[in-house]
Design an enzyme around this catalytic site. Structure first.
Site, mmCIF file in Angstrom:
data_model
loop_
_atom_site.group_PDB
_atom_site.id
_atom_site.type_symbol
_atom_site.label_atom_id
_atom_site.label_comp_id
_atom_site.label_asym_id
_atom_site.label_seq_id
_atom_site.Cartn_x
_atom_site.Cartn_y
_atom_site.Cartn_z
ATOM 1 N N HIS A 42 0.824 -1.204 0.000
ATOM 2 C CA HIS A 42 0.000 0.000 0.000
ATOM 3 C C HIS A 42 0.862 1.260 0.000
ATOM 4 O O HIS A 42 1.681 1.459 0.885
ATOM 5 C CB HIS A 42 -0.883 -0.024 1.254
ATOM 6 N N HIS A 84 -1.946 11.194 -2.105
ATOM 7 C CA HIS A 84 -3.212 10.621 -1.663
ATOM 8 C C HIS A 84 -4.251 11.681 -1.362
ATOM 9 O O HIS A 84 -5.368 11.657 -1.883
ATOM 10 C CB HIS A 84 -2.998 9.745 -0.424
#
Length: 284
Positions: A42, A84
Site C-alpha cells: 500500500h 493521496h
C-alpha cells in the site's frame, strides 16, 4: 484508501498460506488467468516510509514485494503525480515553500511548483528531501525492475473524468509493448470511465468502502475486471457472487494476520497491506 491502525513491529513472517500464485483459469466460475500477485504494498511500503514516494517503493521491494499500489492525481498543468490527499499539508512542506497564502490543494499548482516540495521530511529525518514523484517516475522504476502496479486514480474533486483520461493515456504510453500493464482502480466511476476512453485495453477495478446501491451494475457497465473492497465487507457469498461474474476480489487495507487468513480462506484474490514488515510474500 483508509488504513487500519498499525500495531508495533513484530518479527517479519512469511505470508499466510495462499501466497501469490494465481488460480488456474476456469477454476472458479469464468475466471481467467490473473497476472497479479496476491500481496500488494500500500502506497509503496505502508507507514514504514513516506507514502507514495520512490523511497517507499524501494523499501517495499526490499521486503520482497513485487506489486505496489499508489494514488495518482493531476497537477494544474496536467502532469500525473503521486499524492493521496486532496491537499498538500499532511505529507509535504507546501506551506513553507509555496507560502501561507497558497492554495492547499495539490491540483491547484503547476508541476514546477510541486516538484520543489519535500514529501519525505514529515515522516522522518531519514527521508527529508524526498520529492513527489510523477507517474512516469514510478513507471520507469517498476518497468526497470519487473514490478507490477495498481494505480488508484485519485482525482481532485471536480476533475474525475479529466484525471481518468489523462492517467489512462499516460499509462497506455508508458506500458506500451509490455506483457502486463497496470491495474487502474478508483472510487469514482467517472474516473474509470475516463480511463476506459483513453486506455480501453488496461484492466480496471472499482473501489468500494460500502456496498452502495448500484455497485454491481456500475462494475459491469464500466467493464471492470475486479472489485477492491474494504476488507470487512467480504464474506463467502459475496466472493462467490463476484467470482461468478468472472471478476476478481481484492481487499484494502489489511494489516492483521487474522484478517489476512480470513480473506484467503474466503478465496479472495488480492490483499493490499501497509504491513510489508509483517507479511513477506513469496516473490514471483
Amino acid at each position: 484508501m483508509s488504513t487500519a491502525p498499525t500495531p508495533g513491529r513484530p518479527k517479519a513472517a512469511r505470508a499466510p498460506s495462499g501466497g501469490s500464485e494465481p488460480r488456474a483459469a476456469g477454476s472458479v466460475g469464468a475466471l481467467a488467468f490473473w497476472p497479479y500477485p496476491r500481496w500488494i504494498a500500500h502506497r509503496g511500503a505502508g507507514k514504514l516510509a513516506p507514502e507514495n514516494t520512490l523511497a517507499a517503493f524501494r523499501l517495499g521491494a526490499e521486503h520482497g514485494y513485487r506489486m505496489f499500489e499508489c494514488d495518482v492525481k493531476l497537477s494544474r498543468d496536467g502532469v500525473p503525480f503521486l499524492l493521496h490527499d486532496a491537499t498538500l499539508a499532511r505529507t509535504t512542506n507546501a506551506a513553507q515553500v509555496l507560502g501561507p497564502d497558497a492554495s492547499p490543494t495539490g491540483g491547484d499548482h503547476a508541476w514546477a511548483a510541486l516538484a520543489r516540495l519535500d514529501a519525505g521530511g514529515w515522516h522522518s529525518r531519514r527521508y527529508a528531501g524526498e520529492p513527489l514523484p510523477t507517474l512516469e517516475n514510478i513507471a520507469h522504476f517498476c518497468l526497470a525492475n519487473g514490478y507490477l502496479l495498481n494505480i488508484e486514480i485519485k482525482p481532485t474533486p471536480g476533475q474525475e473524468d479529466a484525471t481518468g483520461r489523462v492517467v489512462g493515456e499516460h499509462a497506455a504510453r508508458l506500458w506500451r509493448g509490455q506483457a502486463q500493464g497496470p491495474l487502474l482502480s478508483s472510487f469514482q466511476p467517472e474516473a474509470l470511465a475516463g480511463a476506459r476512453a483513453t486506455a480501453p485495453h488496461l484492466p480496471r477495478a472499482l473501489l468500494l468502502d460500502t456496498l452502495s446501491e448500484g455497485w454491481f451494475d456500475t462494475t459491469r457497465e464500466l467493464g471492470c475486471v475486479a472489485i477492491v473492497c474494504h476488507h470487512a465487507l467480504w464474506d463467502a457469498p459475496l466472493v462467490q457472487r463476484v467470482h461468478a461474474q468472472g471478476w476478481r476480489a481484492l481487499s484494502y487495507t489489511v494489516n492483521d494476520e487474522w484478517a489476512a487468513q480470513r480473506l484467503i480462506a474466503q478465496g479472495t484474490d488480492g490483499i493490499i497491506t501497509d504491513r510489508v514488515d509483517l507479511f513477506s510474500p513469496v516473490a514471483r
